[in-house]
Design a protein around this motif. Structure first.
Motif, PDB file in Angstrom:
ATOM      1  N   ARG A   1       0.778  -1.174  -0.002  1.00 29.25           N
ATOM      2  CA  ARG A   1      -0.033  -0.027   0.059  1.00 29.25           C
ATOM      3  C   ARG A   1       1.002   1.348   0.050  1.00 29.25           C
ATOM      4  O   ARG A   1       1.751   1.513  -0.885  1.00 29.25           O
ATOM      5  CB  ARG A   1      -1.018   0.257   1.346  1.00 29.25           C
ATOM      6  CG  ARG A   1      -2.025  -1.023   1.127  1.00 29.25           C
ATOM      7  CD  ARG A   1      -2.888  -0.843   0.206  1.00 29.25           C
ATOM      8  NE  ARG A   1      -4.161   0.066   0.343  1.00 29.25           N
ATOM      9  CZ  ARG A   1      -5.035   0.449  -0.480  1.00 29.25           C
ATOM     10  NH1 ARG A   1      -4.894   0.137  -1.778  1.00 29.25           N
ATOM     11  NH2 ARG A   1      -5.823   1.363  -0.021  1.00 29.25           N
TER      12      ARG A   1
ATOM     13  N   TYR B   1      -5.577   8.653  -2.818  1.00 29.59           N
ATOM     14  CA  TYR B   1      -5.747   7.983  -1.339  1.00 29.59           C
ATOM     15  C   TYR B   1      -6.085   8.619  -0.140  1.00 29.59           C
ATOM     16  O   TYR B   1      -6.896   8.019   0.787  1.00 29.59           O
ATOM     17  CB  TYR B   1      -4.085   7.226  -1.084  1.00 29.59           C
ATOM     18  CG  TYR B   1      -3.731   6.484   0.368  1.00 29.59           C
ATOM     19  CD1 TYR B   1      -4.627   5.358   0.491  1.00 29.59           C
ATOM     20  CD2 TYR B   1      -3.042   6.725   1.097  1.00 29.59           C
ATOM     21  CE1 TYR B   1      -4.368   4.472   1.386  1.00 29.59           C
ATOM     22  CE2 TYR B   1      -2.649   5.919   1.990  1.00 29.59           C
ATOM     23  CZ  TYR B   1      -3.380   5.003   2.351  1.00 29.59           C
ATOM     24  OH  TYR B   1      -3.203   3.939   3.410  1.00 29.59           O
TER      25      TYR B   1
ATOM     26  N   ILE C   1      -0.429   2.253  -3.585  1.00 28.74           N
ATOM     27  CA  ILE C   1      -1.011   3.428  -3.749  1.00 28.74           C
ATOM     28  C   ILE C   1      -0.114   4.176  -4.917  1.00 28.74           C
ATOM     29  O   ILE C   1       1.039   4.578  -4.519  1.00 28.74           O
ATOM     30  CB  ILE C   1      -0.977   4.154  -2.501  1.00 28.74           C
ATOM     31  CG1 ILE C   1      -1.707   3.381  -1.389  1.00 28.74           C
ATOM     32  CG2 ILE C   1      -1.627   5.563  -2.579  1.00 28.74           C
ATOM     33  CD1 ILE C   1      -2.987   3.031  -1.657  1.00 28.74           C
TER      34      ILE C   1
END
Lengths: 274, 261
Positions: B108, B138, B132
């Motif tokens: 992530r 995000y 991400i």
């Protein structure tokens, strides 16, 4: 404030982080437990923040993973969850006694951590205090009135409620409970009489208790005097403190709720053991 | 598993040396997610580290400054500091394992930090799990989840009107931290720490192929390993719930065993 990670226990399989104040004190050492499957830092790092704030007040803290959780290895040869938890906590207290000279402990936790804190307090006379967030609570007439009264006062709402209950019984599984997906929590509370007997033992040992309930525990608790009503024969005296944060969720997600929680816990620790 | 503390103030690392006497002489640094996702992923990343160590890798997990067990308040966290932490953790792993060969697994926003961190030396292979790509998007997703949580009766008995502040899904995200996150965009990243990148992703993979194309244009060898297990990162109800990596674990393991595209 100093922090250090330790592996401990019979085979070194248990893991925790010890936080201590710069100036050592003879105050009880706090042990913070897992909430469900969350590792030792706690939901939203609650245990880390609490340990460091406690250190500023002169208390040392071990935040630990029970066996099989977080970074602790499973405990071989003990399939029973309750006995495993007690063995883990005995190992933790023995370790802190040997390594740090600790002789008195306050054990705390959320949800399954609260249940485990209660068990540890009952099992080990070195425990002098327990902090239980969303732990045991049992129904009373006032609890039922508060829970269902508003619906009964409104005929339309009452009919809709009864309709939903009948519909659930016929077509759906029972309503969800907080933490329902957490295997550690898939247990019913023990009979109230057993908990009452255990609380009497704790009172005989002069153990201080802090029970804190969130609004998310509404299925079990909804007013501050409920614990006294649950256990009218337990001579709590001033050893029991109950707090109810009806606006808060189970894990104190909002920072403002967490500040109120910390203020309550730190104030209680100072008052009882400072 | 051995704990280690490194940096000043100290970060906590958990080192999993290769087990079974079959070291490959290759290190894997795991860069975890941030915020609530950090706690959600802990269990899965521990299992993954144990598995990688069994396969002969020397593995280091660690917590960034102000995250997990590492020093610092959550409210003091900064992206630049986290990027530097990735480099410090890589140095620590090399010191512990004595390996020159280093791969990095970023999860992530941990993937974003690993890719954008100036402190990370050139590494053999970068594996990005559900990365991400756009920090600004995000943040927007997390803010939407937070607002939905405030009015969800399964969380709060009554809808909450929160005081304006840094809170975002249980953690303080200061203005400086939000600005730092928003400034991270892997689409616009020219300088990558590795010439070999593998993306592991479940669920909606529509953004993956254009991203891989961008990397190819920069001369980076790329691979995509889809996972059928979809991790519910964007599910507000899953906040606080430990996640299961499912077959993403196997995809990551296979990518690391292969050594890169």
């Amino acid at each position: 404030m100093k922090e250090r990670a330790y592996s401990f226990g019979e085979s070194g399989g248990l893991f925790g982080v010890f936080t201590e104040p710069d100036v050592p004190s003879d105050r009880p050492t706090v042990i913070l437990l897992n909430a469900g499957l969350v590792h030792r830092v706690g939901p939203f790092r609650i245990n880390v923040d609490l340990a460091r704030r406690l250190a500023a007040l002169g208390f040392s803290t071990l935040r630990m993973d029970l066996s099989g959780l977080g970074d602790s290895a499973p405990r071989p040869g003990e399939p029973d969850l309750h006995r495993r938890v007690l063995a883990d906590l005995k190992d933790a207290m023995d370790f802190l006694a040997e390594k740090r000279g600790a002789s008195r402990f306050v054990v705390g936790g959320i949800c399954s951590g609260a249940i485990n804190a209660h068990r540890a307090a009952v099992a080990d006379p070195r425990v002098v205090g327990a902090i239980m967030l969303d732990g045991y609570a049992y129904s009373t007439p006032q609890f039922l009135l508060r829970r269902y009264g508003p619906r009964l006062a409104d005929p339309g709402a009452a009919l809709r409620f009864v309709g939903r209950q009948v519909s659930n019984l016929v077509t759906s599984p029972p309503a969800a409970t907080p933490c329902e997906d957490d295997e550690i929590l898939s247990q019913d509370f023990p009979p109230k009489e057993r908990i009452a007997a255990e609380l009497r033992q704790l009172m005989e040992r002069n153990v201080a208790l802090l029970f804190i309930y969130s609004g998310n525990w509404y299925l079990y608790f909804n007013y501050r005097d409920q614990i006294h009503d649950n256990f009218p024969d337990v001579p709590f005296g001033d050893r029991l403190t109950v707090e109810h944060f009806a606006d808060a969720d189970h894990t104190y997600t909002l920072l403002e709720d967490r500040e109120r929680l910390f203020a309550t816990m730190l104030g209680w620790m100072q008052e009882r053991f400072g | 598993m051995e704990s280690t503390q490194f940096g000043q103030p100290a970060l906590l690392g958990l080192y999993h040396p290769a087990t079974g006497g079959s070291s490959r002489g290759r290190g894997v640094l795991i860069c975890p997610p941030i915020g609530h996702e950090h706690i959600r992923a802990h269990r899965a990343l521990r299992f993954l580290a144990v598995r990688l160590a069994r396969e002969g890798f020397d593995v280091l997990r660690f917590d960034y400054f102000g995250v997990g067990d590492s020093a610092g308040d959550s409210g003091e966290a900064q992206v630049a500091r986290w990027q530097a932490d990735v480099g410090a953790a890589a140095d620590e792993l090399r010191a512990l394992a004595g390996n020159e060969s280093l791969s990095v697994l970023g999860v992530r926003f941990g993937a974003t930090l690993a890719a954008t961190g100036n402190g990370l030396p050139t590494v053999d292979h970068l594996v990005l799990w559900d990365p991400i790509l756009d920090g600004r998007a995000y943040l927007t997703d997390m803010e939407e989840m937070h607002r939905a949580m405030l009015v969800d009766s399964r969380c709060f008995q009554r809808p909450r009107q929160e005081q304006p502040g840094p809170g975002l899904l249980g953690f303080p995200f200061s203005r400086a931290l939000r600005a730092g996150i928003a400034s991270c965009n892997l689409h616009a990243l020219d300088r990558w720490p590795s010439g070999r990148v593998t993306v592991v992703k479940g669920g909606n993979t529509s953004q993956v192929e254009p991203f891989l194309g961008e990397l190819r244009q920069r001369g980076i060898a790329v691979a995509f390993r889809p996972a059928t297990t979809v991790v519910d990162w964007e599910d507000r109800e899953a906040v606080g719930r430990s996640l299961t990596a499912g077959d993403a674990q196997g995809a990551i393991l296979a990518a690391l065993l292969e050594g890169g595209p």
